[in-house]
Design a protein around this motif. Structure first.
Motif, PDB file in Angstrom:
ATOM      1  N   PHE A 160       0.836  -1.201   0.000  1.00  0.00           N
ATOM      2  CA  PHE A 160       0.000   0.000   0.000  1.00  0.00           C
ATOM      3  C   PHE A 160       0.871   1.252   0.000  1.00  0.00           C
ATOM      4  CE2 PHE A 160      -2.153   3.315   2.458  1.00  0.00           C
ATOM      5  CZ  PHE A 160      -3.185   3.567   1.588  1.00  0.00           C
ATOM      6  N   ALA A 161       1.919   1.255   0.839  1.00  0.00           N
ATOM      7  CA  ALA A 161       2.795   2.423   0.921  1.00  0.00           C
ATOM      8  C   ALA A 161       3.405   2.722  -0.443  1.00  0.00           C
ATOM      9  CB  ALA A 161       3.885   2.195   1.962  1.00  0.00           C
ATOM     10  N   ILE A 162       3.869   1.670  -1.114  1.00  0.00           N
ATOM     11  CA  ILE A 162       4.539   1.874  -2.395  1.00  0.00           C
ATOM     12  C   ILE A 162       3.554   2.321  -3.467  1.00  0.00           C
ATOM     13  CG2 ILE A 162       5.720   0.658  -4.246  1.00  0.00           C
ATOM     14  CD1 ILE A 162       7.092  -0.932  -1.924  1.00  0.00           C
ATOM     15  N   LEU A 163       2.359   1.727  -3.453  1.00  0.00           N
ATOM     16  CA  LEU A 163       1.334   2.156  -4.421  1.00  0.00           C
ATOM     17  C   LEU A 163       0.995   3.627  -4.219  1.00  0.00           C
ATOM     18  CD1 LEU A 163      -1.462  -0.501  -4.938  1.00  0.00           C
ATOM     19  CD2 LEU A 163       0.120   0.462  -6.597  1.00  0.00           C
ATOM     20  N   SER A 164       0.839   4.030  -2.946  1.00  0.00           N
ATOM     21  CA  SER A 164       0.459   5.417  -2.698  1.00  0.00           C
ATOM     22  C   SER A 164       1.582   6.349  -3.144  1.00  0.00           C
ATOM     23  CB  SER A 164       0.122   5.631  -1.220  1.00  0.00           C
ATOM     24  OG  SER A 164       1.278   5.598  -0.440  1.00  0.00           O
ATOM     25  N   GLN A 165       2.810   5.879  -3.010  1.00  0.00           N
ATOM     26  CA  GLN A 165       3.945   6.674  -3.438  1.00  0.00           C
ATOM     27  C   GLN A 165       3.994   6.786  -4.963  1.00  0.00           C
ATOM     28  OE1 GLN A 165       7.728   5.101  -2.156  1.00  0.00           O
ATOM     29  NE2 GLN A 165       8.321   7.164  -1.578  1.00  0.00           N
ATOM     30  N   ALA A 166       3.703   5.681  -5.632  1.00  0.00           N
ATOM     31  CA  ALA A 166       3.689   5.691  -7.091  1.00  0.00           C
ATOM     32  C   ALA A 166       2.609   6.645  -7.599  1.00  0.00           C
ATOM     33  CB  ALA A 166       3.452   4.284  -7.625  1.00  0.00           C
ATOM     34  N   LEU A 167       1.487   6.689  -6.877  1.00  0.00           N
ATOM     35  CA  LEU A 167       0.405   7.592  -7.252  1.00  0.00           C
ATOM     36  C   LEU A 167       0.890   9.041  -7.199  1.00  0.00           C
ATOM     37  CD1 LEU A 167      -2.667   7.683  -7.886  1.00  0.00           C
ATOM     38  CD2 LEU A 167      -3.014   8.117  -5.465  1.00  0.00           C
ATOM     39  N   ALA A 168       1.647   9.381  -6.139  1.00  0.00           N
ATOM     40  CA  ALA A 168       2.168  10.745  -6.020  1.00  0.00           C
ATOM     41  C   ALA A 168       3.093  11.059  -7.188  1.00  0.00           C
ATOM     42  CB  ALA A 168       2.895  10.920  -4.694  1.00  0.00           C
ATOM     43  N   ALA A 169       3.954  10.084  -7.522  1.00  0.00           N
ATOM     44  CA  ALA A 169       4.883  10.304  -8.627  1.00  0.00           C
ATOM     45  C   ALA A 169       4.120  10.514  -9.927  1.00  0.00           C
ATOM     46  CB  ALA A 169       5.831   9.111  -8.750  1.00  0.00           C
ATOM     47  N   ALA A 170       3.136   9.655 -10.184  1.00  0.00           N
ATOM     48  CA  ALA A 170       2.396   9.744 -11.446  1.00  0.00           C
ATOM     49  C   ALA A 170       1.626  11.066 -11.532  1.00  0.00           C
ATOM     50  CB  ALA A 170       1.426   8.568 -11.556  1.00  0.00           C
TER      51      ALA A 170
END
Lengths: 371, 298
Positions: A160-170
């Motif tokens: 979840f942490a990594i997905l949420s981080q990827a969302l910020a990047a995208a």
């Protein structure tokens, strides 16, 4: 495997010690905070410093949400910048349209010469009621959609942490890519008015500060109510043992979703109020790095304690300004070190020191009595 | 036709870079459940090692060859140090390792800025790797950049070496034993602490190798790690944590997907679409492409 449980303070420890007047304690703390924010700070600080404080208080609003979702629910959201940005952009779009005047497009669109009328997805934001509602509802909607996908399929912990981080990047990359309609890397800058008030006027800046302080207090009160409700207990239970909560007949996905959506709404509100306080919103404020920076304050102060998270966020933001003005390089080292020390050696944050000291003293006192 | 093949090759080469970056993570994150955000900075360390070696060794070809083992050792040593100083205290708290190592990555970035300066630097690729290799000649030629082919070869070699090492060597057996059952491994006489550190050394060393490869395709700078680390984590998560096979497949699939989407839309839209695809995929397989079969309820 989200085993922050043994290290995070339990609910019991966080509740005030029982005494006859114990129920007055949160009210007294709240009153003290209100006096500090509304009377002491405006009198003691210059206009410039008060403006900075307004900015820090916005960070503190995000920290309230982080305390709820991460400290209480064990959901480490590394992409709070997305919701902060959604709120910020919604507000900034309205203010830009209002600045431009009726029938005109914002300055940066004229500059690129690409648009003579507003893009379709800008148009609703001309309406102040829609824009204000969107600053909170838009982030909450995004969080609800993403959260319901992710939590129902039991994606959790690191995933979840990594997905949420990827969302910020995208999100940041997308904003940069759409230069003609979002202002690209520059973002939306040079915001002058706030619902008819001129933001250059220090009196109006003060008004913005008071709005921000009031909203922060409101959010703290709201989060306190949530934490001390039945739902708050359930949230901690899900963090500590999701399976047991499931066997008891609750749906942990819904419990997490509420915390995630609430945190998103708070971050959106913080972003919206950040815009009039600072006059700018840009991708550089909401990407991966600022998203993690939003977590630092809460972690250093104490993720599970509302007071700790809020004071930590303000203190770290203040330290950043104080140190990075003079030694920009030293600040980065200090920031890294702060993170390492706080999380590796003091997982409960500075707030847990209070508990540790109190327990030491209590055990010392009882030994004293025995002897 | 050659356009499609060309795009496919671009995709595969993006995938090879992703794979090289993700390979070391697959060991430290997948096998040991440590989310090392400083992995990106170990990649950066490998890249700067290449830069320094090229300054001191004449001949770009020789310096690149020398850089591979040296970068492995430099990044590996950094990783082992990090493990010894911090991570061994945090094995039961994966989310905290994420944030602590992020603090480390901040400090390493600033260190690089202080030593090498904030602007990006560049290395010179050896002559052998600067040109193109023509695969199909004629009016409509299909050419592959030889540096990309070199990276592809490097990625394949690294995957083969790692999987053989894990499968055949005594060290590999010990690593697998610790991953499968730490307590049982410990009572069987395996020093789990030492195994952890060695595994971390190898995983971080692989980041160094990835750093050497990245100098062939882009500039070297203090923030180069941050730019690649998220993609690498996504590869691991989608492939299934601890599954080398999954990482390999997903790296190439994501590479090709990215390249095809970039060709039909823009770079920024492609990034967003790839993320949407990943979230959709996790709906179907929440634990990634390959999963370890367990009886655990999670």
């Amino acid at each position: 495997m989200t085993t922050i449980a043994p290290h995070a303070p339990s609910v019991k420890q966080l509740q005030p010690s029982k005494g006859r007047l114990a129920f007055l304690r949160p009210a007294a703390g709240f009153a003290a905070a209100a006096v500090a924010l509304f009377a002491v700070a405006p009198l003691a600080l210059s206009d410039f410093r008060l403006g900075l404080l307004a900015k820090y208080l916005c960070t503190a609003m995000v920290a309230v949400g982080i305390c709820l979702a991460w400290g209480r629910g064990g959901l480490l959201i590394l992409g709070q910048g997305v919701f902060f940005g959604l709120g910020g952009y919604a507000m900034a779009m309205h203010l830009k349209i209002a600045d431009a005047g009726p029938g005109q497009v914002p300055d940066f669109m004229q500059l690129y010469g690409t648009a003579t009328e507003l893009p379709w997805w800008w148009r609703p934001f001309a309406n102040p009621v829609f824009a204000l509602a969107a600053t909170v509802l838009l982030p909450m909607a995004v969080a609800a959609i993403l959260g319901s996908f992710v939590f129902r399929r039991r994606v959790k912990g690191a995933y979840f942490a990594i997905l949420s981080q990827a969302l910020a990047a995208a999100f940041a990359i997308w904003l940069v890519g759409q230069q003609a309609t979002t202002g690209g890397t520059n973002g939306l800058t040079d915001i002058q008015g706030f619902f008819g008030y001129d933001l250059d006027d220090p009196v109006n800046q003060r008004m913005v500060y008071f709005v921000i302080a009031a909203v922060l207090l409101l959010l703290i009160a709201l989060a306190r109510q949530l934490i001390h409700s039945r739902y708050g207990e359930l949230l901690v239970a899900v963090r500590d043992s999701e399976e047991r909560v499931r066997f008891l007949g609750y749906n942990p996905a819904n419990v997490k979703l509420v915390a995630y959506v609430a945190a998103a709404g708070m971050a959106g509100l913080a972003g919206a109020l950040f815009v009039p306080a600072v006059g700018i919103i840009s991708p550089a404020l909401i990407g991966i790095v600022p998203s993690i920076e939003l977590v630092i304050g809460a972690a250093v102060g104490g993720r599970a304690s509302l007071v700790g998270a809020v004071l930590g966020a303000i203190a770290v933001a203040w330290a950043r300004t104080a140190l990075s003005e003079e030694f920009p390089a030293a600040w980065t080292y200090f920031q890294g070190l702060l993170f390492i020390v706080a999380l590796a050696f003091l997982p409960g944050g500075l707030a847990s020191l209070v508990g540790i000291v109190r327990r030491r003293r209590a055990s010392g006192a009882s030994e004293g009595e025995a002897a | 036709m050659t356009v499609i093949l060309g795009q496919m090759f671009t995709g595969v080469s993006i995938g090879a870079v992703l794979l090289l970056i993700a390979l070391g993570l697959s060991l430290t994150f997948g096998q040991m459940n440590v989310i090392n955000m400083a992995h990106g900075e170990f990649i950066m360390a490998g890249a700067y090692t290449t830069y320094v070696l090229q300054k001191s060794i004449a001949g770009a070809g020789l310096s690149l060859i020398v850089a591979l083992p040296v970068a492995f050792l430099v990044s590996g040593a950094l990783g082992a140090l990090l493990e010894w100083l911090l991570i061994r205290r945090l094995y039961l708290r994966p989310l905290d390792t994420l944030l602590v190592t992020w603090g480390v990555s901040l400090m390493l970035q600033q260190l690089a800025r202080d030593i090498f300066g904030a602007p990006n630097v560049q290395t010179r690729a050896p002559d052998v790797l600067t040109g193109n290799i023509t695969v199909i000649g004629g009016d409509d030629p299909l050419t592959f950049a030889s540096s990309r082919l070199f990276i592809l070869g490097l990625a394949v070699a690294a995957v083969v070496a790692l999987s053989l090492a894990l499968r055949l060597t005594p060290l590999g057996r010990r690593i697998r034993a610790v991953v499968q059952n730490r307590d049982l491994a410990e009572v069987s006489g395996i020093s789990t602490g030492r195994v952890d550190r060695t595994a971390f050394f190898i995983g971080s060393g692989l980041a160094g190798i990835a750093g050497v490869a990245l100098t062939l395709v882009g500039p070297i700078g203090p923030t180069m790690g941050t730019n690649v680390i998220i993609d690498a984590f996504l590869v691991i998560v989608v492939g299934g944590i601890g599954q080398l096979k999954g990482s390999v497949i997903v790296a190439f699939v994501l590479g090709v997907l990215q390249s095809v989407l970039e060709y039909s839309t823009t770079v920024s839209v492609a990034k967003v679409l790839v993320l949407v695809a990943i979230v959709a995929f996790l709906q179907w397989r929440p634990q990634g492409l390959y999963t370890v079969r367990t009886r655990s309820l999670v």
